[in-house]
Design a protein around this motif. Structure first.
Motif, PDB file in Angstrom:
ATOM      1  N   PHE A  54     -42.614   5.331  23.612  1.00 17.35           N
ATOM      2  CA  PHE A  54     -43.397   4.591  24.807  1.00 17.35           C
ATOM      3  C   PHE A  54     -43.581   3.448  24.581  1.00 17.35           C
ATOM      4  CE2 PHE A  54     -43.542   9.971  24.604  1.00 17.35           C
ATOM      5  CZ  PHE A  54     -41.986   9.524  25.142  1.00 17.35           C
ATOM      6  N   PRO A  78     -37.192   5.952  23.763  1.00 15.25           N
ATOM      7  CA  PRO A  78     -37.631   7.523  22.953  1.00 15.25           C
ATOM      8  C   PRO A  78     -36.419   8.323  23.540  1.00 15.25           C
ATOM      9  CG  PRO A  78     -39.343   6.129  24.901  1.00 15.25           C
ATOM     10  CD  PRO A  78     -37.504   4.906  24.836  1.00 15.25           C
ATOM     11  N   GLU A  79     -35.559   8.183  24.120  1.00 16.02           N
ATOM     12  CA  GLU A  79     -34.828   9.209  24.307  1.00 16.02           C
ATOM     13  C   GLU A  79     -33.745   9.309  23.045  1.00 16.02           C
ATOM     14  OE1 GLU A  79     -35.386   6.823  26.459  1.00 16.02           O
ATOM     15  OE2 GLU A  79     -33.355   5.954  27.050  1.00 16.02           O
ATOM     16  N   ILE A  83     -36.833  12.206  18.665  1.00 16.79           N
ATOM     17  CA  ILE A  83     -37.816  13.137  18.088  1.00 16.79           C
ATOM     18  C   ILE A  83     -38.332  13.581  19.024  1.00 16.79           C
ATOM     19  CG2 ILE A  83     -39.080  10.611  17.991  1.00 16.79           C
ATOM     20  CD1 ILE A  83     -40.082  10.587  20.729  1.00 16.79           C
ATOM     21  N   PHE A  87     -47.100  17.649  24.363  1.00 17.52           N
ATOM     22  CA  PHE A  87     -48.077  16.434  25.194  1.00 17.52           C
ATOM     23  C   PHE A  87     -49.831  17.675  25.451  1.00 17.52           C
ATOM     24  CE2 PHE A  87     -44.412  14.506  26.521  1.00 17.52           C
ATOM     25  CZ  PHE A  87     -45.038  13.332  26.330  1.00 17.52           C
ATOM     26  N   ALA A  91     -47.181  19.565  29.519  1.00 16.48           N
ATOM     27  CA  ALA A  91     -46.454  18.123  30.706  1.00 16.48           C
ATOM     28  C   ALA A  91     -44.954  19.274  31.041  1.00 16.48           C
ATOM     29  CB  ALA A  91     -45.459  17.216  30.457  1.00 16.48           C
ATOM     30  N   PHE A  93     -41.821  21.113  32.444  1.00 16.66           N
ATOM     31  CA  PHE A  93     -40.916  20.572  33.361  1.00 16.66           C
ATOM     32  C   PHE A  93     -41.249  22.032  34.787  1.00 16.66           C
ATOM     33  CE2 PHE A  93     -37.831  18.922  31.024  1.00 16.66           C
ATOM     34  CZ  PHE A  93     -38.958  17.393  31.606  1.00 16.66           C
ATOM     35  N   PHE A 104     -33.511  21.883  28.018  1.00 14.24           N
ATOM     36  CA  PHE A 104     -33.279  20.770  28.541  1.00 14.24           C
ATOM     37  C   PHE A 104     -33.202  19.947  27.689  1.00 14.24           C
ATOM     38  CE2 PHE A 104     -35.223  17.002  30.352  1.00 14.24           C
ATOM     39  CZ  PHE A 104     -34.668  17.046  31.763  1.00 14.24           C
ATOM     40  N   GLY A 105     -33.356  19.859  26.307  1.00 19.35           N
ATOM     41  CA  GLY A 105     -33.220  18.892  25.507  1.00 19.35           C
ATOM     42  C   GLY A 105     -31.539  18.984  24.470  1.00 19.35           C
ATOM     43  N   ARG A 148     -39.611  24.026  23.488  1.00 17.54           N
ATOM     44  CA  ARG A 148     -38.797  22.746  23.752  1.00 17.54           C
ATOM     45  C   ARG A 148     -39.221  21.740  22.761  1.00 17.54           C
ATOM     46  NH1 ARG A 148     -41.242  20.234  29.297  1.00 17.54           N
ATOM     47  NH2 ARG A 148     -42.521  19.004  27.580  1.00 17.54           N
TER      48      ARG A 148
ATOM     49  N   ILE B 455     -44.484  13.870  32.261  1.00 16.58           N
ATOM     50  CA  ILE B 455     -43.733  14.770  32.435  1.00 16.58           C
ATOM     51  C   ILE B 455     -42.293  13.693  32.034  1.00 16.58           C
ATOM     52  CG2 ILE B 455     -42.179  16.267  34.155  1.00 16.58           C
ATOM     53  CD1 ILE B 455     -44.175  17.159  34.553  1.00 16.58           C
ATOM     54  N   GLU B 457     -41.922  11.759  30.192  1.00 15.34           N
ATOM     55  CA  GLU B 457     -42.082  11.029  28.957  1.00 15.34           C
ATOM     56  C   GLU B 457     -41.587  11.945  27.668  1.00 15.34           C
ATOM     57  OE1 GLU B 457     -45.734   8.177  28.613  1.00 15.34           O
ATOM     58  OE2 GLU B 457     -45.860   9.505  27.919  1.00 15.34           O
ATOM     59  N   ALA B 458     -41.884  13.731  28.112  1.00 19.29           N
ATOM     60  CA  ALA B 458     -41.458  14.434  27.332  1.00 19.29           C
ATOM     61  C   ALA B 458     -39.910  14.443  27.403  1.00 19.29           C
ATOM     62  CB  ALA B 458     -41.514  16.091  28.221  1.00 19.29           C
ATOM     63  N   ALA B 459     -39.322  14.349  29.211  1.00 16.81           N
ATOM     64  CA  ALA B 459     -38.078  14.496  29.532  1.00 16.81           C
ATOM     65  C   ALA B 459     -37.348  13.306  28.374  1.00 16.81           C
ATOM     66  CB  ALA B 459     -37.316  13.932  30.836  1.00 16.81           C
ATOM     67  N   ARG B 460     -37.655  12.034  28.258  1.00 14.29           N
ATOM     68  CA  ARG B 460     -37.079  11.666  27.448  1.00 14.29           C
ATOM     69  C   ARG B 460     -37.115  11.535  26.133  1.00 14.29           C
ATOM     70  NH1 ARG B 460     -38.159   4.831  28.744  1.00 14.29           N
ATOM     71  NH2 ARG B 460     -36.537   4.915  27.770  1.00 14.29           N
ATOM     72  N   SER B 461     -38.069  11.652  25.734  1.00 17.99           N
ATOM     73  CA  SER B 461     -38.152  12.188  23.696  1.00 17.99           C
ATOM     74  C   SER B 461     -37.350  13.539  24.057  1.00 17.99           C
ATOM     75  CB  SER B 461     -39.177  13.009  23.789  1.00 17.99           C
ATOM     76  OG  SER B 461     -39.983  14.122  24.762  1.00 17.99           O
ATOM     77  N   LEU B 462     -36.639  14.011  25.100  1.00 20.15           N
ATOM     78  CA  LEU B 462     -35.648  14.891  24.488  1.00 20.15           C
ATOM     79  C   LEU B 462     -34.336  14.178  25.174  1.00 20.15           C
ATOM     80  CD1 LEU B 462     -38.002  18.702  26.570  1.00 20.15           C
ATOM     81  CD2 LEU B 462     -37.057  18.046  24.288  1.00 20.15           C
ATOM     82  N   GLY B 463     -33.837  13.140  24.921  1.00 18.79           N
ATOM     83  CA  GLY B 463     -32.622  12.568  24.670  1.00 18.79           C
ATOM     84  C   GLY B 463     -32.565  11.710  26.499  1.00 18.79           C
ATOM     85  N   ARG B 464     -33.269  12.054  26.873  1.00 17.02           N
ATOM     86  CA  ARG B 464     -32.948  11.779  28.408  1.00 17.02           C
ATOM     87  C   ARG B 464     -33.046  10.350  29.013  1.00 17.02           C
ATOM     88  NH1 ARG B 464     -31.428  15.938  31.535  1.00 17.02           N
ATOM     89  NH2 ARG B 464     -31.173  17.553  29.638  1.00 17.02           N
ATOM     90  N   LYS B 465     -31.879   9.348  29.220  1.00 14.99           N
ATOM     91  CA  LYS B 465     -32.255   8.084  30.027  1.00 14.99           C
ATOM     92  C   LYS B 465     -32.814   7.619  30.794  1.00 14.99           C
ATOM     93  CE  LYS B 465     -28.155   6.745  27.961  1.00 14.99           C
ATOM     94  NZ  LYS B 465     -27.575   7.088  27.356  1.00 14.99           N
ATOM     95  N   PRO B 466     -33.534   6.890  31.653  1.00 15.22           N
ATOM     96  CA  PRO B 466     -34.785   6.744  31.983  1.00 15.22           C
ATOM     97  C   PRO B 466     -33.725   7.096  33.882  1.00 15.22           C
ATOM     98  CG  PRO B 466     -34.546   4.656  30.602  1.00 15.22           C
ATOM     99  CD  PRO B 466     -33.734   5.618  30.314  1.00 15.22           C
ATOM    100  N   GLN B 472     -33.069  13.282  37.718  1.00 13.17           N
ATOM    101  CA  GLN B 472     -33.109  15.144  37.646  1.00 13.17           C
ATOM    102  C   GLN B 472     -34.810  15.315  37.513  1.00 13.17           C
ATOM    103  OE1 GLN B 472     -30.809  15.869  34.063  1.00 13.17           O
ATOM    104  NE2 GLN B 472     -29.077  14.473  34.757  1.00 13.17           N
ATOM    105  N   VAL B 473     -35.757  14.486  37.197  1.00 10.69           N
ATOM    106  CA  VAL B 473     -37.130  15.545  37.114  1.00 10.69           C
ATOM    107  C   VAL B 473     -38.309  15.121  37.658  1.00 10.69           C
ATOM    108  CG1 VAL B 473     -39.004  15.253  35.223  1.00 10.69           C
ATOM    109  CG2 VAL B 473     -36.609  15.291  33.791  1.00 10.69           C
TER     110      VAL B 473
END
Lengths: 348, 554
Positions: A54, A78-79, A83, A87, A91, A93, A104-105, A148, B455, B457-466, B472-473
């Motif tokens: 980040f 990051p994606e 990782i 948080f 955080a 959804f 989600f991941g 998650r 939130i 950042e959480a989505a990105r850490s779970l592998g989603r592109k910006p 989606q989020v």
């Protein structure tokens, strides 16, 4: 020894004029938890966010499972770092169900459902998948956040003060569960906190940061009993320093002599004493006087002013209590070697 | 003028004070992380330029004719117009504060009977457009009005003091715009930390003295913010001042424009815009001094209810009187005229065309504004900096621009540079978007601020592109804000008069313009049917939006 799960080398990060991190080196061995401990503003969260991607380091290198993810000319978003993040405010959804959050991941639709069930089971929330996050208690939300993050089987789990929104009783319980889960799943974790109890409890290794600089990395016992600096010593708990001299194979202090093995310390050192390193008994010929007493439930914490000057804190079982003004004999009961300091640094 | 600019303002103040942006200000400008993607900044830049357009062309047109425009300005008794406008603004703002502050306190904090009902009814006068208000005041209190007719029958009174002029205009606008102060003060009262009053009481200060010394000073920023809205509403009002023959800027501009004196109209518009910016500056200065907001976080306990004791029923009576004057009387009058109109065979059928036109252009404006506001909100919230600060200022420019000034600017622009769109609906829609964009920004921004950056950042850490995180989020979470913003723009555009009047293509009648043309001929009964329709149709959704507003931040 296999490749470390995470390796940071020479990480530097500034925000405007303030330097959040100055030259940080860290490694986390696979399957272990490293706790980054420090006061607010010490740079611990910055370090975690650099590992997550980040933030981008001004200098230095981050490697995850041997793959360079940040460094000169390299930045993996990051994606793509594999990782998991937990948080402080979870955080979650808010528009997705618990199962929607946990799944989600996981890009693979066919594997998703099974993995969600497995992850929820792991954190003890089996059957709650169809709830919405706001219908859960704080502790449950915390566990959803963990599920998650773990569901996609990340290479490293990053946790940023994850328990600080829970109240004290719940925190102890959740902490134990999370530790258990991390160990049972052999998860590599980087855990950031400002709470030393939590650090000692959660970490296989504890790294203490101050003003963006790494002070020490050690096992919890090691960092508690043999801190490298006075800052680390004080940050990990109540610490008193009393003058000590080496004589005849022993370390002599105003509280008596203790055994000493190995290289004798230089002269003019001070020995670190924790409240549980000592014991006291009332004695007319004692070397100190009780000047305060604090009830802490199972024990009393006494503050004793020594004849030689200086004050030490002594922890005693609550079954006996002595009044302020009582003259006492303080003994050192610690069986580990005492840490000795010359100036700020530990010398023996 | 917007229904909910106080929400906009409020979010501005809070956003800056709580420092939500602080999350990101420290980010620095680093490759790959902090830079907004083109899908965000390109539309934002377009919006910023578009918003600036009217002001730029107004200046250009004014400077163009500068050879004699300064001269004109002096000859035109501009100072007189300025004085009249200022006087009206001061009277209306002061009366609004005088009415609204006690009402806000009574409806939020006391045990006055029926206070939940009153808190809705006291806000509803906002839905009455000023030209409808003006017509009702004239029809009731004017020279051949209903009051005079009544008095003539009863007491033989043949003349009433003329209602036209300052007092008529001030009365009309005050009764329609005081809810701006009411809403702003009420939301401040909801947010007050009860601990402050409790500390005061604990220190031995009585309840009335506490109200005066502790509560009231804390409401100052809210009173200032609400007053600004009232002042801007008054300054840019066209309908009421024209009907009541009180020559302020807007009416003077309209008269000059209609007598083909475009240069002078442009210069006057520029002075008017300057006055509006002056008001905003004034308000921001009263705000800057001290910090009024709670320093601690956490949910606010509701404040205790103040027992009015023997003042309970007098308070009830006063509130009822305000509602009777500002809501019940106008609606009854309007219904009376409408029924009379229909009885006299007023063709109701014509109404449908105008109503559809109104709905069509207002709907278009609402969609454009809401869609265009999303990237601007994302840019200004997530990527603060000098450039995005500039974009934000441009986006809020419509807040300061009176409708008539925007309309004039677009006429100059259209007739000179964009002849294909001149005299088409697109210019009208564009004017609405410029004018009401701040409302869309306000609600969307408020809902976006609720979405923690964690939130994403959480989505990105779970592998989603910006991009996938955005669609989606983030977007699903701000959909309610987008819809509310669109609804506000729609409702406000439905009522807008001066820009509609100047920019409507020939033969394109809306509700507002058909009401206006009937009024110009003093055909009250003919005006009343579309007016009643407009008021009722906009009142219901407005009431709904207002109701969820005081605690609008979920």
């Amino acid at each position: 020894m296999s490749e470390p799960a995470v390796r940071c080398e020479g990480l530097v990060k500034s925000y405007g004029r303030s330097q959040a991190l100055k030259n940080l080196d860290l490694t986390i061995a696979e399957g272990t938890t490293l706790v980054l401990l420090g006061p607010s503003g010490s740079g611990k969260t910055t370090a975690l966010r650099l590992v997550a991607g980040f933030e981008v380091p001004d200098a230095g290198v981050v490697e995850i499972a041997g793959r360079r993810v940040a460094g000169p000319g390299v930045y993996v978003p990051p994606e793509q770092r594999r990782i998991g993040m937990v948080f402080q405010d979870y955080a979650l959804f808010p528009n997705l169900t618990v199962a929607g959050n946990v799944g989600f991941g996981i890009p693979d639709k066919s594997a998703r459902e099974a993995r969600v069930v497995e992850a929820l089971d792991l954190v003890g929330l089996a059957g709650l998948g169809s709830r919405m996050p706001h219908e859960l208690s704080g502790g449950q939300q915390q566990r959803v956040a963990l599920a998650r993050a773990l569901a996609p089987r990340p290479t490293v789990l990053l946790m940023d003060e994850p328990f600080s929104n829970l109240d004290a009783g719940l925190r102890a319980q959740v902490r134990a569960e999370v530790r258990e889960i991390l160990q049972s799943t052999n998860t590599t974790a980087l855990f950031v906190t400002h709470d030393q109890d939590e650090a000692l409890y959660m970490g296989d290794q504890v790294a203490v940061l101050e003003w963006g600089e790494l002070q020490q990395v050690e096992t919890p016992e090691g960092i508690y009993h043999t801190p490298d600096t006075r800052f680390v010593a004080k940050f990990l708990g109540l610490a008193d320093f009393i003058p000590a001299t080496f004589h005849d194979g022993k370390l002599e202090t105003a509280l008596g002599a203790v055994a000493w093995e190995g290289e004798p310390p230089p002269s003019g050192v001070e020995a670190l004493l924790r409240p549980d390193d000592m014991s006291l008994d009332p004695s007319e010929s004692g070397q100190g006087v009780i000047i305060s007493r604090v009830f802490q439930g199972p024990s009393y914490l006494y503050e004793v002013e020594l004849n030689s000057g200086g004050v030490v804190h002594v922890l005693q079982h609550h079954t006996k209590q002595y009044g302020v003004g009582t003259r006492v004999q303080v003994r050192i009961i610690a069986e580990h070697r005492l840490a000795c300091f010359l100036g700020e640094q530990r010398v023996g | 003028m917007g229904l909910s600019r106080n929400v906009v303002e409020d979010m501005h103040i809070r956003g800056a004070t709580i420092g939500i942006r602080g999350f990101f200000t420290s980010g620095g400008r680093h490759h790959g992380v902090r830079r907004p993607s083109p899908i965000i900044w390109v539309p934002s830049a377009i919006v910023a330029v578009a918003m600036a357009l009217p002001l730029v062309y107004l200046v250009e047109r004014a400077v163009d004719s500068s050879s004699d425009s300064l001269d004109l300005l002096f000859r035109m008794r501009t100072a007189e117009i300025l004085m009249r406008s200022a006087l009206l603004v001061i009277v209306v703002t002061a009366s609004s504060v005088f009415i609204a502050v006690p009402l806000a306190w009574l409806t939020v904090r006391t045990d006055m009977p029926l206070r939940r009902l009153w808190s809705v009814l006291t806000v509803l006068p906002l839905v009455i457009p000023s030209y409808v208000g003006g017509f009702l005041v004239i029809s009731a209190l004017g020279p051949k009005g209903m009051l005079q007719g009544f008095l003539e029958r009863v007491a033989g009174v043949e003349r009433l003091p003329d209602i036209a002029g300052l007092h008529g205009a001030a009365l009309t606008i005050t009764l329609l715009s005081f809810p701006y102060v009411l809403l702003s003060v009420r939301s401040a009262l909801w947010g007050l930390d009860p601990a402050l009053e409790e500390s005061s009481r604990g220190l031995g200060i009585g309840k009335w003295k506490t109200l005066w010394k502790v509560t009231l000073p804390q409401l100052r920023p809210a009173i200032a913010a609400g007053s600004l809205l009232v002042a801007l509403y008054t300054l840019s009002d066209f309908g009421a001042v024209s009907l009541l023959r009180y020559e302020t800027f807007t009416w003077a501009i309209f008269l000059q424009f209609n007598s083909f004196n475009q240069a002078l109209a442009a210069v006057l518009s520029l002075v008017l815009v300057g006055a509006a910016f002056g008001l905003i500056l004034l308000e921001s200065r009263t705000r800057g001094r001290s910090k009024y907001y709670r320093s601690t976080t956490g949910t606010v306990r509701p404040s205790s209810v103040v027992r009015l004791g023997r003042w309970r029923w007098p308070a009830f009576g006063a509130t009822a009187a305000v509602v009777a004057l500002s809501l019940v009387a106008p609606l009854s009058l309007l219904s009376y005229w409408a029924i009379r109109g229909i009885a006299e065979g007023e063709p109701v059928r014509l109404l449908w065309g105008a109503a559809l036109n109104s709905i069509y252009v207002s709907g278009l404006a609402a969609i454009v504004a809401a869609v265009a506001a999303v990237p601007v909100v994302i840019l200004t919230v997530r990527f603060p900096g000098r450039l995005s600060g500039l974009v934000e200022k441009m986006a809020y420019i419509g807040f300061a621009l009176p409708g008539i000034a925007v309309a004039l600017a677009l006429i100059f622009f259209g007739s000179r540079y964009a002849t294909p769109v001149y005299q088409t609906m697109s210019l009208l829609v564009f004017a609405y978007v410029v004018l009401f964009f701040p409302q869309a920004m306000g609600t969307i921004r408020a809902s976006f601020l609720q979405v923690s950056p964690r939130i994403a950042e959480a989505a990105r850490s779970l592998g989603r592109k910006p991009m996938s995180v955005l669609f989606q989020v983030a977007l699903p979470l701000i959909v309610p804000g987008i819809l509310t913003g669109a609804a506000l723009v729609f409702l406000t555009a439905m009522k807008e008069l001066p820009a509609t009047l100047l920019l409507s293509p020939i033969g394109f009648d809306t509700l507002a313009t058909s009401i206006w043309s009937a009024l110009e001929e003093a055909f009250f009964a003919q005006a009343a049917v579309p007016a009643l329709f407009l008021v009722v149709v906009t009142a219901i959704p407005t009431a709904f939006l207002i109701l969820r507003e005081p605690r609008g931040v979920r």
